[in-house]
Design a protein around this motif. Sequence first.
Motif, PDB file in Angstrom:
ATOM      1  N   PRO A  13       0.898  -1.364  -0.117  1.00  0.00           N
ATOM      2  CA  PRO A  13      -0.183  -0.182   0.090  1.00  0.00           C
ATOM      3  C   PRO A  13       0.909   1.331  -0.007  1.00  0.00           C
ATOM      4  O   PRO A  13       1.983   1.371   0.412  1.00  0.00           O
ATOM      5  CB  PRO A  13      -0.680  -0.139   1.443  1.00  0.00           C
ATOM      6  N   PRO A  14       0.367   2.348  -0.560  1.00  0.00           N
ATOM      7  CA  PRO A  14       1.151   3.526  -0.786  1.00  0.00           C
ATOM      8  C   PRO A  14       1.342   4.449   0.473  1.00  0.00           C
ATOM      9  O   PRO A  14       0.481   3.914   1.536  1.00  0.00           O
ATOM     10  CB  PRO A  14       0.195   4.382  -1.804  1.00  0.00           C
ATOM     11  N   TRP A  15       1.842   5.503   0.430  1.00  0.00           N
ATOM     12  CA  TRP A  15       1.924   6.502   1.610  1.00  0.00           C
ATOM     13  C   TRP A  15       0.835   7.530   1.672  1.00  0.00           C
ATOM     14  O   TRP A  15       0.924   8.169   2.857  1.00  0.00           O
ATOM     15  CB  TRP A  15       3.230   7.145   1.317  1.00  0.00           C
ATOM     16  N   TRP A  16      -0.293   7.229   0.728  1.00  0.00           N
ATOM     17  CA  TRP A  16      -1.376   8.091   1.089  1.00  0.00           C
ATOM     18  C   TRP A  16      -2.546   7.254   1.403  1.00  0.00           C
ATOM     19  O   TRP A  16      -2.559   6.033   0.921  1.00  0.00           O
ATOM     20  CB  TRP A  16      -1.643   8.950  -0.485  1.00  0.00           C
ATOM     21  N   ALA A  17      -3.435   7.992   2.172  1.00  0.00           N
ATOM     22  CA  ALA A  17      -4.605   6.944   2.699  1.00  0.00           C
ATOM     23  C   ALA A  17      -5.691   6.980   1.589  1.00  0.00           C
ATOM     24  O   ALA A  17      -6.632   6.245   1.547  1.00  0.00           O
ATOM     25  CB  ALA A  17      -4.849   7.505   4.047  1.00  0.00           C
ATOM     26  N   SER A  18      -5.847   8.262   1.015  1.00  0.00           N
ATOM     27  CA  SER A  18      -7.101   8.462   0.151  1.00  0.00           C
ATOM     28  C   SER A  18      -6.620   9.430  -0.951  1.00  0.00           C
ATOM     29  O   SER A  18      -5.624  10.549  -0.393  1.00  0.00           O
ATOM     30  CB  SER A  18      -8.424   8.625   0.764  1.00  0.00           C
ATOM     31  N   LEU A  19      -7.097   9.597  -2.055  1.00  0.00           N
ATOM     32  CA  LEU A  19      -7.065  10.585  -2.975  1.00  0.00           C
ATOM     33  C   LEU A  19      -8.562  11.466  -3.044  1.00  0.00           C
ATOM     34  O   LEU A  19      -9.507  10.460  -3.469  1.00  0.00           O
ATOM     35  CB  LEU A  19      -6.515  10.163  -4.353  1.00  0.00           C
ATOM     36  N   THR A  20      -8.534  12.565  -3.091  1.00  0.00           N
ATOM     37  CA  THR A  20      -9.979  13.368  -3.414  1.00  0.00           C
ATOM     38  C   THR A  20      -9.553  14.310  -4.252  1.00  0.00           C
ATOM     39  O   THR A  20      -8.887  15.339  -3.816  1.00  0.00           O
ATOM     40  CB  THR A  20     -10.269  13.774  -2.250  1.00  0.00           C
ATOM     41  N   ARG A  32      -5.454  -1.903  -8.243  1.00  0.00           N
ATOM     42  CA  ARG A  32      -5.131  -1.696  -6.879  1.00  0.00           C
ATOM     43  C   ARG A  32      -5.665  -0.602  -6.079  1.00  0.00           C
ATOM     44  O   ARG A  32      -5.279  -0.418  -5.110  1.00  0.00           O
ATOM     45  CB  ARG A  32      -3.721  -2.209  -6.726  1.00  0.00           C
ATOM     46  N   SER A  33      -6.916  -0.028  -6.605  1.00  0.00           N
ATOM     47  CA  SER A  33      -7.492   0.945  -5.710  1.00  0.00           C
ATOM     48  C   SER A  33      -8.842   1.066  -6.330  1.00  0.00           C
ATOM     49  O   SER A  33      -9.425   0.287  -7.401  1.00  0.00           O
ATOM     50  CB  SER A  33      -6.978   2.222  -6.068  1.00  0.00           C
ATOM     51  N   ILE A  67     -10.474   7.955  -4.479  1.00  0.00           N
ATOM     52  CA  ILE A  67      -9.826   6.690  -4.645  1.00  0.00           C
ATOM     53  C   ILE A  67      -9.184   6.393  -3.338  1.00  0.00           C
ATOM     54  O   ILE A  67      -8.610   7.049  -2.737  1.00  0.00           O
ATOM     55  CB  ILE A  67      -8.653   7.080  -5.485  1.00  0.00           C
ATOM     56  N   VAL A  68      -9.706   5.106  -3.034  1.00  0.00           N
ATOM     57  CA  VAL A  68      -8.872   4.457  -1.730  1.00  0.00           C
ATOM     58  C   VAL A  68      -8.049   3.298  -2.282  1.00  0.00           C
ATOM     59  O   VAL A  68      -8.441   2.382  -3.137  1.00  0.00           O
ATOM     60  CB  VAL A  68      -9.911   4.045  -0.791  1.00  0.00           C
ATOM     61  N   PRO A  69      -6.890   3.166  -1.603  1.00  0.00           N
ATOM     62  CA  PRO A  69      -5.882   1.898  -2.133  1.00  0.00           C
ATOM     63  C   PRO A  69      -6.624   0.383  -1.573  1.00  0.00           C
ATOM     64  O   PRO A  69      -7.382   0.542  -0.568  1.00  0.00           O
ATOM     65  CB  PRO A  69      -4.560   2.181  -1.473  1.00  0.00           C
ATOM     66  N   MET A  70      -6.482  -0.335  -2.365  1.00  0.00           N
ATOM     67  CA  MET A  70      -6.716  -1.932  -2.205  1.00  0.00           C
ATOM     68  C   MET A  70      -5.706  -2.759  -2.327  1.00  0.00           C
ATOM     69  O   MET A  70      -4.970  -2.373  -2.769  1.00  0.00           O
ATOM     70  CB  MET A  70      -8.175  -2.185  -2.857  1.00  0.00           C
ATOM     71  N   ASP A  71      -6.091  -4.036  -2.035  1.00  0.00           N
ATOM     72  CA  ASP A  71      -5.005  -5.184  -2.527  1.00  0.00           C
ATOM     73  C   ASP A  71      -5.169  -5.236  -4.032  1.00  0.00           C
ATOM     74  O   ASP A  71      -6.350  -5.155  -4.754  1.00  0.00           O
ATOM     75  CB  ASP A  71      -5.512  -6.457  -1.776  1.00  0.00           C
ATOM     76  N   PRO A  72      -3.907  -5.481  -4.877  1.00  0.00           N
ATOM     77  CA  PRO A  72      -4.156  -5.519  -6.096  1.00  0.00           C
ATOM     78  C   PRO A  72      -4.778  -6.626  -6.815  1.00  0.00           C
ATOM     79  O   PRO A  72      -5.192  -7.827  -5.897  1.00  0.00           O
ATOM     80  CB  PRO A  72      -2.794  -5.643  -6.481  1.00  0.00           C
ATOM     81  N   VAL A  73      -5.592  -6.672  -7.875  1.00  0.00           N
ATOM     82  CA  VAL A  73      -6.291  -7.807  -8.522  1.00  0.00           C
ATOM     83  C   VAL A  73      -5.645  -9.070  -8.315  1.00  0.00           C
ATOM     84  O   VAL A  73      -5.849 -10.115  -8.125  1.00  0.00           O
ATOM     85  CB  VAL A  73      -6.724  -7.628  -9.930  1.00  0.00           C
ATOM     86  N   LEU A  74      -4.316  -9.144  -8.796  1.00  0.00           N
ATOM     87  CA  LEU A  74      -3.289 -10.095  -8.954  1.00  0.00           C
ATOM     88  C   LEU A  74      -1.923  -9.664  -8.189  1.00  0.00           C
ATOM     89  O   LEU A  74      -1.787  -8.545  -8.282  1.00  0.00           O
ATOM     90  CB  LEU A  74      -3.016 -10.759 -10.049  1.00  0.00           C
TER      91      LEU A  74
END
Length: 282
Positions: A149-156, A186-187, A213-220
Amino acid sequence: MRRTPHRVTDALLSLPPLREVIARHGLAAKKSLGQNFLLDGNLLDRIARVPGPLAGASVYEVGPGPGGLTRALLRAGANVVAVERDDRALPALAELGALAPGRLQVVGGDALDYDPRGTLPGPLHIVANLPYNIGTALLVRWLTIEPWPPWWASLTLMFQKEVAQRIVAAAGSDAYGRLSVLAQFRSRPRIAFDLPAKAFTPPPKVASAVVHIVPMDPVLDVPMARIEAVTAAAFGQRRKMLRASLKTLNGGIEALQRTGIDPERRAETLTVAEFAALAAEL
């Protein structure tokens, strides 16, 4: 004397209208900087609510201009680092920072050259009315960084509506393309709400939309570099069948064969999961 939270809030609520700030500091929007100012306080507060409660949270803002969204973020209780390329806006932002001591750090410079990590305790929320001329480049950078996961928690982020629709588009739709896959691999992106052109000064030629946008686990579990490579090849010649467009990618045709994806399909018909499967076979 240190201002109490209530005094800070009262001071932020009693600020002069943004139009007055723009006139006093000579901040007429510059087309060369992709500037279109949003002045409606209710809409700015609505944007600041999209990430969720921000009291005590760290926020990174790009291109604050006269500080309209910055006001809303400070009213929401956030601690803000704002990067502004337009030197004309720095005095206005300094006035704003004086009303919320220790909660606004303004950096003069280009957001494409600035890394906010380490400036505020993370994870950071990125909230911005992005300048149109750098918005997509910044988004791709934030979507493709490693590690994840990235250093950002969400993008608005605010974009032209056409770009926002590309970010959230589903496979098979006219708006679906490389940006859709990069955003959805992955988001989880969504359009929070639309904004008409008339809400801005000066009004742009097109409507805008706020994307969350919120980060998620990648599809693969596939390196992002492979996703970038396969989407660049496939959508670089999107009107061609995959058997033609993937010829430019080392191992592309073999990856098609191993996944069982019909080589006569075109890029816009593949789901994000199918692109991930192709990338995994490269």
